[in-house]
Design a protein around this motif. Sequence first.
Motif, mmCIF file in Angstrom:
data_model
loop_
_atom_site.group_PDB
_atom_site.id
_atom_site.type_symbol
_atom_site.label_atom_id
_atom_site.label_comp_id
_atom_site.label_asym_id
_atom_site.label_seq_id
_atom_site.Cartn_x
_atom_site.Cartn_y
_atom_site.Cartn_z
ATOM 1 N N LEU A 1 0.827 -1.208 0.000
ATOM 2 C CA LEU A 1 0.000 0.000 0.000
ATOM 3 C C LEU A 1 0.861 1.258 0.000
ATOM 4 O O LEU A 1 0.493 2.272 -0.621
ATOM 5 N N THR A 2 2.002 1.206 0.665
ATOM 6 C CA THR A 2 2.915 2.357 0.674
ATOM 7 C C THR A 2 3.424 2.655 -0.727
ATOM 8 O O THR A 2 3.462 3.824 -1.154
ATOM 9 N N ILE A 3 3.790 1.611 -1.463
ATOM 10 C CA ILE A 3 4.251 1.805 -2.847
ATOM 11 C C ILE A 3 3.139 2.413 -3.699
ATOM 12 O O ILE A 3 3.366 3.365 -4.467
ATOM 13 N N GLU A 4 1.943 1.880 -3.572
ATOM 14 C CA GLU A 4 0.828 2.367 -4.384
ATOM 15 C C GLU A 4 0.482 3.814 -4.053
ATOM 16 O O GLU A 4 0.169 4.607 -4.955
ATOM 17 N N SER B 1 13.206 -0.122 -0.404
ATOM 18 C CA SER B 1 12.560 -0.845 -1.499
ATOM 19 C C SER B 1 11.275 -0.155 -1.943
ATOM 20 O O SER B 1 10.948 -0.160 -3.136
ATOM 21 N N ALA B 2 10.540 0.409 -0.993
ATOM 22 C CA ALA B 2 9.318 1.124 -1.369
ATOM 23 C C ALA B 2 9.647 2.287 -2.302
ATOM 24 O O ALA B 2 8.971 2.499 -3.327
ATOM 25 N N VAL B 3 10.690 3.038 -1.983
ATOM 26 C CA VAL B 3 11.101 4.160 -2.836
ATOM 27 C C VAL B 3 11.637 3.653 -4.170
ATOM 28 O O VAL B 3 11.330 4.214 -5.234
ATOM 29 N N ALA B 4 12.443 2.571 -4.129
ATOM 30 C CA ALA B 4 13.009 2.029 -5.371
ATOM 31 C C ALA B 4 11.908 1.552 -6.312
ATOM 32 O O ALA B 4 11.941 1.821 -7.524
ATOM 33 N N LEU B 5 10.917 0.830 -5.787
ATOM 34 C CA LEU B 5 9.823 0.323 -6.606
ATOM 35 C C LEU B 5 8.927 1.452 -7.109
ATOM 36 O O LEU B 5 8.370 1.365 -8.207
ATOM 37 N N ALA B 6 8.806 2.503 -6.323
ATOM 38 C CA ALA B 6 7.947 3.619 -6.738
ATOM 39 C C ALA B 6 8.634 4.553 -7.719
ATOM 40 O O ALA B 6 7.954 5.311 -8.429
ATOM 41 N N SER B 7 9.967 4.494 -7.783
ATOM 42 C CA SER B 7 10.692 5.435 -8.644
ATOM 43 C C SER B 7 11.188 4.800 -9.934
ATOM 44 O O SER B 7 12.027 5.383 -10.627
ATOM 45 N N GLY B 8 10.703 3.617 -10.268
ATOM 46 C CA GLY B 8 10.939 3.065 -11.599
ATOM 47 C C GLY B 8 12.090 2.116 -11.737
ATOM 48 O O GLY B 8 12.369 1.647 -12.853
ATOM 49 N N PHE B 9 12.798 1.806 -10.670
ATOM 50 C CA PHE B 9 13.901 0.846 -10.782
ATOM 51 C C PHE B 9 13.352 -0.546 -11.110
ATOM 52 O O PHE B 9 12.280 -0.933 -10.647
ATOM 53 N N SER B 10 14.133 -1.298 -11.881
ATOM 54 C CA SER B 10 13.702 -2.633 -12.302
ATOM 55 C C SER B 10 14.058 -3.660 -11.225
ATOM 56 O O SER B 10 15.014 -4.430 -11.347
ATOM 57 N N VAL B 11 13.290 -3.628 -10.150
ATOM 58 C CA VAL B 11 13.441 -4.579 -9.049
ATOM 59 C C VAL B 11 12.051 -5.094 -8.690
ATOM 60 O O VAL B 11 11.038 -4.520 -9.072
ATOM 61 N N GLY B 12 12.015 -6.203 -7.925
ATOM 62 C CA GLY B 12 10.743 -6.835 -7.612
ATOM 63 C C GLY B 12 10.311 -6.623 -6.173
ATOM 64 O O GLY B 12 11.081 -6.178 -5.320
ATOM 65 N N ARG B 13 9.051 -6.998 -5.901
ATOM 66 C CA ARG B 13 8.488 -6.855 -4.560
ATOM 67 C C ARG B 13 8.717 -8.078 -3.687
ATOM 68 O O ARG B 13 8.554 -8.009 -2.471
ATOM 69 N N GLU B 14 9.061 -9.217 -4.287
ATOM 70 C CA GLU B 14 9.153 -10.451 -3.501
ATOM 71 C C GLU B 14 10.385 -10.466 -2.594
ATOM 72 O O GLU B 14 10.341 -11.048 -1.497
ATOM 73 N N GLY B 15 11.487 -9.826 -3.003
ATOM 74 C CA GLY B 15 12.664 -9.748 -2.148
ATOM 75 C C GLY B 15 12.362 -9.028 -0.840
ATOM 76 O O GLY B 15 12.644 -9.545 0.252
#
Length: 574
Positions: A41-44, A118-132
């Motif tokens: 929810l934080t990422i969204e 990770s929340a910032v990385a996923l929200a800012s377009g980096f090609s990483v996943g949520r499962e890690g």
Amino acid sequence: MIISIATIRKHLALPKTSWQICLLAIIGGAASALLVVLFTLTIEEIQQLYLIKRDNYNSLDEVSRFHLPIIGSLIILLMAWLTGYKYIRTGIPFVLHRLKVAHGIIPFKNTLNQFWGSAVALASGFSVGREGPAVHLGAACSSYLGSVLKLPYNSTRTLCACGIAAGIAATFNTPIAAVIFVMEVVMREYKAHVFVPVMLASIVGSLITRSVFGTSHNFQHFNTIALEQQHYFSLILLAIVLGILAAAFNKYLVVIIKKSVKYHIVPRLILAALITGTLGYLVPGAMGTGTSAIDISLTNNLPLGFLFSLLIAKLLMTMFALGLGIPGGIIGPTISIGAITGALVGAVVIQVLPGEHVSSDFILMGMAGFMAASLNAPLATLLAVVELSGQLELVVPAMIVITIASIVSRQLCKNESIFIMQLDAQNLLYRKPPVEESLQNIGALAVMKDNLLILEQASPRTIIGELLHSHESQLVINKEPTSETDQLNNYYWAQLDVEVVDDESEDIEHNLANKLILHKLIPLSHQVTLAEAYLALVEQRSGAVYIYHKDINDCIGLVTFEQLRIYLLEGKLN
């Protein structure tokens, strides 16, 4: 009847399925799943500030796509500076390492960096996943429960595995694949006393994510597959391509990790941001965890050149983001890379073989093959793709692709699991001798000898007398320190190095004085497993350790080297 916490701890020290560990698995799984839901929810919420749709970076203009990763990397570096740069290790490889060296207990500052970084990385377009992040957060949350309750370390490891399963199930709503992933990749063994609580935690994680996000999966929009037997030859060719590509991906990701490790985290993350921003400026569909790339791959009649550029951009983004230290997972990007590869091969095959939906079928097969070959987790991959797509019909063709891709990657290209390769590249311990692996499943509390007879500063004659007449009790002598440098605990275990036979002599005690052996006891916490006891005694191959609860001077039980020897030789707990 009220059961004391000490009794529960002693019961949990045994490698057995019990209602106690199952109840703790449910509680820990629920807490882990709630934390992962909060993370999602934080990422969204962050993405809603500037994106029309989650992970859809096509809606941003070119300059914003370039700036966004740079801003994100600066925020990640700020949080790393606030928490201390030594706590920046995160993700699945770090969790595997902590399982080996710390029974799954994760430092809080690493978890803090994992959540916000990770929340910032996923929200800012980096090609990483949520499962890690889900694995890390779930492991930290459940193992914290074991730490608070001061449980034996073997049960804390089990709770850590439960948290991982709950985290994955909460992220993807795939409870079966979550359980198999834990057993196949994390624990790397199938034990009933671990499997049952892990399964319960996975169920709880799935139920919680369904109550928040609904029952749908990410890939349920795939149509029923239309693959026929005449397409299997093309699937074999696809699998070969996937195996070779996965091996190359793993190899060059590790090369980047090894080359960059000698540089500080600041220039590494800035470089990762510049590469992501530049490629995002040119190929926006490659940004993010991969759902946008999969959606693009499903579009009909895409030019081969466009798909090829999307694949190259996604590969480079992922390798440099993860290789340079951006916090996040690898499974999401591997799924999207496989999907793009499948679309690319399918676009070629569809011109030769009939089948209206062959292209989308190849996307699913690409996901399965690339993920299995990169992670070296064929069974977890098969179940994950089946659960995510809801297509049972793909089992046979997916098995063909997964099997061949794994063989090509593993045997022909000498590839290993990317997690193992990351651990090697970062010099993180993840292997233990088989003896320790076996002994760490049993807590010392379960087998310690607690029928103690403790003497205070006894003379040799008194000690021998007690040894001859107290056969059932373990004789322990507590002496005062002889110098200021001695530790406060000064416990010794008394033993005779001869077999005592019937002797009517009244002076037998005096005659045995030279046969008396006093072993200095090594103190160990009540949470330790037999592996720690073994390591403490293996050099001298004799004696014993004593177990204490809170006060190091309070001996509550003994574990002898003879007990360990009998267990290792005969498999019996004495």
